[in-house]
Design an enzyme around this catalytic site. Structure first.
Site, PDB file in Angstrom:
ATOM      1  N   ARG A 129       0.798  -1.218   0.000  1.00  0.00           N
ATOM      2  CA  ARG A 129       0.000   0.000   0.000  1.00  0.00           C
ATOM      3  C   ARG A 129       0.840   1.283   0.000  1.00  0.00           C
ATOM      4  O   ARG A 129       0.619   2.186  -0.805  1.00  0.00           O
ATOM      5  CB  ARG A 129      -0.925   0.035   1.247  1.00  0.00           C
ATOM      6  CG  ARG A 129      -2.126  -0.856   1.164  1.00  0.00           C
ATOM      7  CD  ARG A 129      -2.458  -1.419   2.544  1.00  0.00           C
ATOM      8  NE  ARG A 129      -1.462  -2.406   2.856  1.00  0.00           N
ATOM      9  CZ  ARG A 129      -1.611  -3.697   2.588  1.00  0.00           C
ATOM     10  NH1 ARG A 129      -2.752  -4.123   2.131  1.00  0.00           N
ATOM     11  NH2 ARG A 129      -0.648  -4.560   2.817  1.00  0.00           N
ATOM     12  N   THR A 130       1.793   1.364   0.911  1.00  0.00           N
ATOM     13  CA  THR A 130       2.511   2.633   1.085  1.00  0.00           C
ATOM     14  C   THR A 130       3.336   2.960  -0.160  1.00  0.00           C
ATOM     15  O   THR A 130       3.274   4.074  -0.686  1.00  0.00           O
ATOM     16  CB  THR A 130       3.419   2.557   2.335  1.00  0.00           C
ATOM     17  OG1 THR A 130       2.650   2.031   3.411  1.00  0.00           O
ATOM     18  CG2 THR A 130       3.966   3.917   2.705  1.00  0.00           C
TER      19      THR A 130
END
Ligand code: CP
Length: 308
Positions: free
Chosen positions: A54-55
């Protein structure tokens, strides 16, 4: 940059009220308007020396949407594998012309080390068990979007608090936004004297669930457990996992967050996927807009003032 303009995002503790207002306002705006080219001519290096889905993807997407350039970096094929230090690697990345380094690293303080030594902006994308400020910011934005305000709201953070950089970044940010933060976990997964971080400790999960407006479940980070801290994941699921029965204890309208990745069947049971208050994928969606806001705020404050 002016003396008042921060150069780095290292910790939620460094954020002033005015910074928070800028970041939340910009995130909201980026979500509903076309993206301005705030990063035109800027090069951002995604330096992820620990895994991420995600990041990393959302920072990369944020750079592209704002017209910047992502400089490819792969830890596994880099000269880190030949023994080059983090600091040498980062100094060389700076010499290649980077304007910012987004750093994820397994060691607490890695981002602070680079911020002290380099002239480029450093964004802490998670350092060991210490902090993950962009995650806490997107969590807070997601809650503000759903609730309007966090003043007086009760937030329960549940699970592997001991190893959670997300929890540490959230403690300070949520409190500064007026929320009351409680933690609940098996004793082996609670940091000693956690109350000194300004949170209360719930002794019984079922009672805490009945009182809370928001529950943030955390991943059990087995890879950071140097010695066994739980009898088994099945036992964790039985006593601490959120399934239909425990979700029914929540107040009507209560919200569920999880920073991901979720160990389904451990922290959350499949029923949580269809729980009305489940905002887990909204967190991921908002992560792109919040990271656009962070990059614009650090790398083009003048452009942000004009566009936001
Ligand atoms: N929430 C979070 O940091 O997810 P990733 O590890 O996939 O980046």
């Amino acid at each position: 940059m002016s003396a008042l303009q921060p150069s780095h995002l290292l910790s939620t503790r460094d954020l002033r009220d005015s910074d928070l207002q800028t970041l939340f306002k910009a995130t909201k705006k980026f979500k509903c308007q076309s993206s301005p080219a705030l990063l035109s001519g800027k090069t951002i290096v995604q330096c992820f020396i620990e895994n991420s889905t995600r990041t990393r993807s959302s920072f990369e997407t944020a750079v592209r949407r704002l017209g910047g350039t992502n400089l490819g970096f792969s830890a596994s094929t880099s000269s880190l594998k030949k023994g080059e230090s983090l600091l040498d690697t980062a100094q060389n990345i700076q010499a290649l012309g980077a304007d910012a380094i987004v750093l994820r690293h397994s060691e607490n303080g890695a981002a602070h080390l680079l911020a002290r030594a380099l002239d480029v902006s450093i964004i802490n994308a998670g350092d060991g068990t210490h902090e993950h400020p962009s995650q806490a910011l997107l969590d807070a934005f997601t809650l503000l979007e759903a609730l309007g305000s966090l003043k007086g709201k009760r937030v329960l953070i549940l699970g592997d608090i001991l190893h959670s950089r997300v929890a540490r970044s959230n403690f300070h940010l949520l409190k500064s936004l007026g929320a009351k933060v409680t933690v609940c976990a098996p004793g082996t997964l609670l940091p000693p004297s956690v109350q000194t971080l300004g949170v209360s400790v719930a002794s019984r999960l079922e009672d805490a669930l009945a009182e809370t407006d928001v529950v943030m479940a955390l991943r059990v980070q087995l890879e950071r457990h140097a010695t066994p801290l739980l009898p088994s994941l099945a036992e964790y699921a039985r006593f601490w996992g959120l399934g239909a029965q425990r979700l029914r204890l929540l107040k009507k309208g209560a919200l569920l967050l999880h920073p991901g990745p979720v160990n389904w069947g451990v922290e959350l049971m499949p029923e949580a996927k269809t729980f009305d208050g489940n905002l887990i994928l909204q967190q991921v969606e908002n992560g792109v807009y919040m990271r656009m806001a962070i990059l614009g705020w650090l790398l083009n404050p003048e452009g942000m003032r004009k566009n936001v």
